[in-house]
Write a protein that holds these residues in place. Structure first.
Motif, PDB file in Angstrom:
ATOM      1  N   ARG A  62       0.483  -1.556  -0.168  1.00 30.34           N
ATOM      2  CA  ARG A  62      -0.203  -0.375   0.115  1.00 30.34           C
ATOM      3  C   ARG A  62       1.351   1.485   0.135  1.00 30.34           C
ATOM      4  O   ARG A  62       2.025   1.164   0.583  1.00 30.34           O
ATOM      5  CB  ARG A  62      -1.142  -0.609   1.281  1.00 30.34           C
ATOM      6  N   GLU A 122       2.435  17.252  -3.072  1.00 28.78           N
ATOM      7  CA  GLU A 122       1.010  17.282  -3.143  1.00 28.78           C
ATOM      8  C   GLU A 122       0.454  16.300  -4.718  1.00 28.78           C
ATOM      9  O   GLU A 122      -0.904  16.220  -4.020  1.00 28.78           O
ATOM     10  CB  GLU A 122       0.351  18.663  -2.448  1.00 28.78           C
ATOM     11  N   LYS A 123       0.314  16.457  -5.378  1.00 29.51           N
ATOM     12  CA  LYS A 123      -0.056  16.837  -6.287  1.00 29.51           C
ATOM     13  C   LYS A 123       0.105  15.091  -7.004  1.00 29.51           C
ATOM     14  O   LYS A 123      -0.566  14.756  -6.582  1.00 29.51           O
ATOM     15  CB  LYS A 123       1.079  17.125  -7.926  1.00 29.51           C
ATOM     16  N   ALA A 176       0.262  12.838  -4.444  1.00 30.65           N
ATOM     17  CA  ALA A 176      -0.438  12.324  -3.376  1.00 30.65           C
ATOM     18  C   ALA A 176      -2.519  12.093  -2.985  1.00 30.65           C
ATOM     19  O   ALA A 176      -2.847  11.745  -3.476  1.00 30.65           O
ATOM     20  CB  ALA A 176       0.170  13.130  -1.835  1.00 30.65           C
ATOM     21  N   GLU A 177      -2.568  13.098  -4.437  1.00 30.67           N
ATOM     22  CA  GLU A 177      -3.728  14.264  -4.645  1.00 30.67           C
ATOM     23  C   GLU A 177      -4.260  12.907  -6.241  1.00 30.67           C
ATOM     24  O   GLU A 177      -4.538  11.774  -5.713  1.00 30.67           O
ATOM     25  CB  GLU A 177      -3.771  15.294  -5.649  1.00 30.67           C
ATOM     26  N   LYS A 178      -3.093  12.281  -6.730  1.00 26.26           N
ATOM     27  CA  LYS A 178      -2.890  11.291  -7.726  1.00 26.26           C
ATOM     28  C   LYS A 178      -3.643   9.991  -6.840  1.00 26.26           C
ATOM     29  O   LYS A 178      -4.308   8.976  -7.956  1.00 26.26           O
ATOM     30  CB  LYS A 178      -2.127  12.016  -8.602  1.00 26.26           C
ATOM     31  N   TYR A 179      -2.431   9.622  -6.352  1.00 32.93           N
ATOM     32  CA  TYR A 179      -2.839   8.177  -5.994  1.00 32.93           C
ATOM     33  C   TYR A 179      -3.264   8.131  -4.450  1.00 32.93           C
ATOM     34  O   TYR A 179      -3.216   6.691  -3.663  1.00 32.93           O
ATOM     35  CB  TYR A 179      -0.987   7.788  -5.344  1.00 32.93           C
ATOM     36  N   SER A 180      -3.940   9.069  -4.414  1.00 33.36           N
ATOM     37  CA  SER A 180      -4.836   8.892  -3.000  1.00 33.36           C
ATOM     38  C   SER A 180      -3.734   8.805  -1.576  1.00 33.36           C
ATOM     39  O   SER A 180      -4.713   7.314  -0.864  1.00 33.36           O
ATOM     40  CB  SER A 180      -6.346   8.630  -3.358  1.00 33.36           C
ATOM     41  N   CYS A 181      -2.991   9.452  -1.450  1.00 31.39           N
ATOM     42  CA  CYS A 181      -2.132   8.827  -0.415  1.00 31.39           C
ATOM     43  C   CYS A 181      -1.985  10.750   0.465  1.00 31.39           C
ATOM     44  O   CYS A 181      -2.622  11.328   0.207  1.00 31.39           O
ATOM     45  CB  CYS A 181      -1.201   8.500  -0.729  1.00 31.39           C
ATOM     46  N   GLY A 182      -1.218   9.820   1.379  1.00 32.41           N
ATOM     47  CA  GLY A 182      -0.632  11.539   2.123  1.00 32.41           C
ATOM     48  C   GLY A 182       1.089  11.575   1.986  1.00 32.41           C
ATOM     49  O   GLY A 182       1.477  11.344   0.358  1.00 32.41           O
TER      50      GLY A 182
END
Length: 94
Positions: free
Chosen positions: A29, A42-43, A45-51
């Motif tokens: 994961r 941040e970009k 993390a948003e693409k992969y739905s993580c922190g």
């Protein structure tokens, strides 16, 4: 089966390849990214739905991270690799 939580150090071009590879592993994961340029982390993390982690030291010291994969330019592998090893993490470094 154990789920391995993986953090990616670096958020440049190669980090995207690492993230996709992690997504192909059944018991892995992706938990987050860190980068010296926070907007890049941040970009992704948003693409992969993580922190997002502030830096590799925070990632290495997080109890929810089992593995660090180093996706920084080759001249910048040493510090996050050592930090991960000292924190008792598995470290993948190419």
């Amino acid at each position: 089966m154990k789920i391995w939580n993986i953090g990616v150090v670096g958020a440049g071009l190669i980090a995207d390849f690492h993230a996709r590879a992690i997504g192909d592993i059944a018991n892995a994961r992706l938990v987050g990214f860190c980068d010296s340029v926070p907007d890049r982390a941040e970009k992704l993390a948003e693409k992969y739905s993580c922190g997002v982690f502030d830096d590799y030291q925070q990632m290495a010291n997080d109890n929810n991270v089992d593995i660090l994969t180093i996706a920084t330019p080759s001249g910048f592998h040493l510090e996050p690799t050592v930090a991960g090893a000292e924190a008792g993490k598995h470290v993948l470094c190419e």
